[in-house]
Design an enzyme around this catalytic site. Structure first.
Site, PDB file in Angstrom:
ATOM      1  N   CYS A  59       0.823  -1.215   0.000  1.00  0.00           N
ATOM      2  CA  CYS A  59       0.000   0.000   0.000  1.00  0.00           C
ATOM      3  C   CYS A  59       0.860   1.269   0.000  1.00  0.00           C
ATOM      4  O   CYS A  59       1.878   1.348   0.688  1.00  0.00           O
ATOM      5  CB  CYS A  59      -0.921  -0.012   1.225  1.00  0.00           C
ATOM      6  SG  CYS A  59      -2.042   1.384   1.269  1.00  0.00           S
ATOM      7  N   CYS A  63       0.594   4.535   6.981  1.00  0.00           N
ATOM      8  CA  CYS A  63      -0.047   4.389   8.293  1.00  0.00           C
ATOM      9  C   CYS A  63       0.907   3.636   9.228  1.00  0.00           C
ATOM     10  O   CYS A  63       1.286   2.490   8.932  1.00  0.00           O
ATOM     11  CB  CYS A  63      -1.354   3.627   8.157  1.00  0.00           C
ATOM     12  SG  CYS A  63      -2.384   4.281   6.835  1.00  0.00           S
ATOM     13  N   CYS A  66       0.382  -0.200  10.321  1.00  0.00           N
ATOM     14  CA  CYS A  66      -0.132  -1.205   9.383  1.00  0.00           C
ATOM     15  C   CYS A  66       0.936  -2.112   8.790  1.00  0.00           C
ATOM     16  O   CYS A  66       1.974  -1.645   8.308  1.00  0.00           O
ATOM     17  CB  CYS A  66      -0.897  -0.501   8.263  1.00  0.00           C
ATOM     18  SG  CYS A  66      -1.742  -1.676   7.185  1.00  0.00           S
ATOM     19  N   CYS A 103     -16.868  -8.701   5.168  1.00  0.00           N
ATOM     20  CA  CYS A 103     -16.183  -7.431   4.884  1.00  0.00           C
ATOM     21  C   CYS A 103     -14.953  -7.695   4.027  1.00  0.00           C
ATOM     22  O   CYS A 103     -14.122  -8.542   4.359  1.00  0.00           O
ATOM     23  CB  CYS A 103     -15.789  -6.774   6.206  1.00  0.00           C
ATOM     24  SG  CYS A 103     -14.957  -5.209   5.968  1.00  0.00           S
ATOM     25  N   CYS A 134     -19.795  -5.371   3.497  1.00  0.00           N
ATOM     26  CA  CYS A 134     -18.996  -4.200   3.886  1.00  0.00           C
ATOM     27  C   CYS A 134     -17.706  -4.260   3.077  1.00  0.00           C
ATOM     28  O   CYS A 134     -17.239  -5.349   2.734  1.00  0.00           O
ATOM     29  CB  CYS A 134     -18.692  -4.263   5.384  1.00  0.00           C
ATOM     30  SG  CYS A 134     -17.732  -2.842   5.988  1.00  0.00           S
ATOM     31  N   CYS A 194     -19.203   2.779   8.270  1.00  0.00           N
ATOM     32  CA  CYS A 194     -18.508   2.024   9.313  1.00  0.00           C
ATOM     33  C   CYS A 194     -17.233   2.807   9.599  1.00  0.00           C
ATOM     34  O   CYS A 194     -16.354   2.896   8.733  1.00  0.00           O
ATOM     35  CB  CYS A 194     -18.188   0.613   8.811  1.00  0.00           C
ATOM     36  SG  CYS A 194     -17.195  -0.341   9.976  1.00  0.00           S
ATOM     37  N   ARG A 266     -18.166  -2.507  17.317  1.00  0.00           N
ATOM     38  CA  ARG A 266     -17.485  -3.763  16.959  1.00  0.00           C
ATOM     39  C   ARG A 266     -16.171  -3.914  17.713  1.00  0.00           C
ATOM     40  O   ARG A 266     -15.297  -3.047  17.609  1.00  0.00           O
ATOM     41  CB  ARG A 266     -17.218  -3.798  15.445  1.00  0.00           C
ATOM     42  CG  ARG A 266     -18.506  -3.681  14.647  1.00  0.00           C
ATOM     43  CD  ARG A 266     -18.320  -3.879  13.164  1.00  0.00           C
ATOM     44  NE  ARG A 266     -19.523  -3.412  12.468  1.00  0.00           N
ATOM     45  CZ  ARG A 266     -20.643  -4.121  12.317  1.00  0.00           C
ATOM     46  NH1 ARG A 266     -20.708  -5.348  12.784  1.00  0.00           N
ATOM     47  NH2 ARG A 266     -21.695  -3.602  11.693  1.00  0.00           N
TER      48      ARG A 266
END
Ligand code: SAM
Ligand code: DTB
Ligand code: SF4
Length: 333
Positions: A59, A63, A66, A103, A134, A194, A266
């Site tokens: 990616c 972040c 991650c 998801c 999702c 979400c 969640r």
């Protein structure tokens, strides 16, 4: 003045009020959250969600938490976007194993138009199985959000992750406003939002309150609010962050329930490291969904047997299923 009903959603929370909730005595906070939870939900029900990483690693974002960022050496192998048939087959297995919600997550900064037809095919295929759908695919524009909604996407996951003032400490390749823009496209397309965050990134209680304040003062409360405990990933900037204290995590769940009373809260990443007792406290404090199936995107979850035993021992049942005729016997000590 008529005292306000604490179970009624409010959009005018101040940060000080949210901080004051965190500072309540623990049992008082959990009692208040449990009471509000009962006003909107059956506290014995829990929604079971399953995740699939449909495009892993590589990616472009940085972040700091991650495993999938190309900026850090985490040892994760990257892969291409999966074919729709393979995703639908996985969703079928998830449903057979008891999931109600599926998801799909992709390690992308933003969605590219060329991938939309394949995504629309997988979303409509998963939806046709009778699962709630999702997806979490990075930033979306307004047209992409409309197309995903038309394909059958019920929820779009896009987390704010931290308090606004903390965001640049955690990620610098995008801004809080970028996140808010995607959320507004999702809402405008008529999809459920979400949106939640991660605790245990050295944010402190004021930071946790700042995140929940941001969520509770969005134009609508997110219909779904994931609370993730950081899963430390070696090789990332947050790989050595101080783990969140268990009671402080439960407080975060309780405050989430109080400030967004009607949202699905969640209990998301990090559950593998949590004791059964801590998970039970999270359910008491208003969490009403977990991810199941042994794996999140790249990090582990408790096994299916362990989860089934936990829910049975707590006398909880999957959302939408019939209540048991008799109390479930707790395992003998
Ligand atoms: N790329 C998309 C994005 O960032 O929105 C979707 C996938 S991303 C993995 C989805 C969410 O997973 C992040 O917003 C973050 O809240 C959570 N997450 C990622 N890594 C995590 C970790 N190590 N521990 C806990 N939560 C994590
Ligand atoms: C969310 O807030 N938590 C889930 C879901 N949204 C996509 C994902 C957590 C990912 C945890 C890290 C991993 O497994 O790589
Ligand atoms: Fe990419 Fe999402 Fe991971 Fe950030 S959290 S590096 S955007 S996959």
């Amino acid at each position: 003045m008529i005292p306000r009903d604490p179970a009624e959603p409010r959009f005018d929370w101040t940060r000080k009020e949210v901080e004051a909730l965190f500072d309540l005595p623990f049992t008082e906070l959990v009692f208040q959250a449990a009471s509000v939870h009962r006003a909107w939900f059956d506290p014995s029900e829990i929604q079971l969600s399953q995740l699939l990483s449909i495009k892993t690693g590589g990616c472009a974002e940085n972040c700091g938490y991650c495993s999938q960022s190309a900026h850090f050496d985490t040892g994760l192998a990257a892969s291409k976007l999966m074919e729709a048939d393979a995703v639908i087959a996985d969703a079928k297995r998830a449903k057979a194993a008891g999931a109600q919600r599926f998801c799909m997550g992709a390690a992308w900064r933003d969605l590219k138009d060329r991938d939309v037809p394949k995504l629309a095919a997988m979303i409509s295929g998963v939806k046709a199985l009778g699962l709630e759908t999702c997806a979490t695919l990075g930033m979306l524009n307004a047209d992409q959000a409309k197309t995903l909604k038309a394909a059958g996407l019920d929820y779009y996951n896009h987390n704010l992750d931290t308090a606004p003032e903390d965001y640049a400490r955690v990620v610098t390749t995008r801004t809080y406003d970028d996140r808010l823009d995607t959320l507004s496209h999702v809402r405008a397309a008529g999809m459920n939002v979400c949106c939640g965050g991660i605790v245990g990134m050295d944010e402190g209680r004021v930071g946790r309150a700042g995140l929940l304040h941001s969520l509770a003062t969005l134009p609508e409360h997110p219909q779904s609010l994931p609370v993730n405990a950081l899963v430390p990933i070696p090789g990332t900037p947050l790989g050595e962050a101080e783990p969140i204290d268990g009671l402080e995590f439960v407080r975060t769940v309780a405050v989430a329930r109080l400030v967004c009373p009607k949202s699905m809260v969640r209990l998301s990443a990090g559950r593998e490291g949590m004791s059964r007792e801590m998970q039970a406290l999270c359910f008491l404090a208003g969490a009403n969904s977990i991810f199941v199936g042994g794996k999140l995107l790249t990090t582990p979850l408790p096994g299916q047997d362990e989860d089934q035993r936990l829910l049975a021992d707590l006398g909880m049942r999957p959302m939408g299923s019939a209540p048991a005729m008799t109390a479930t016997p707790v395992q003998a000590a």
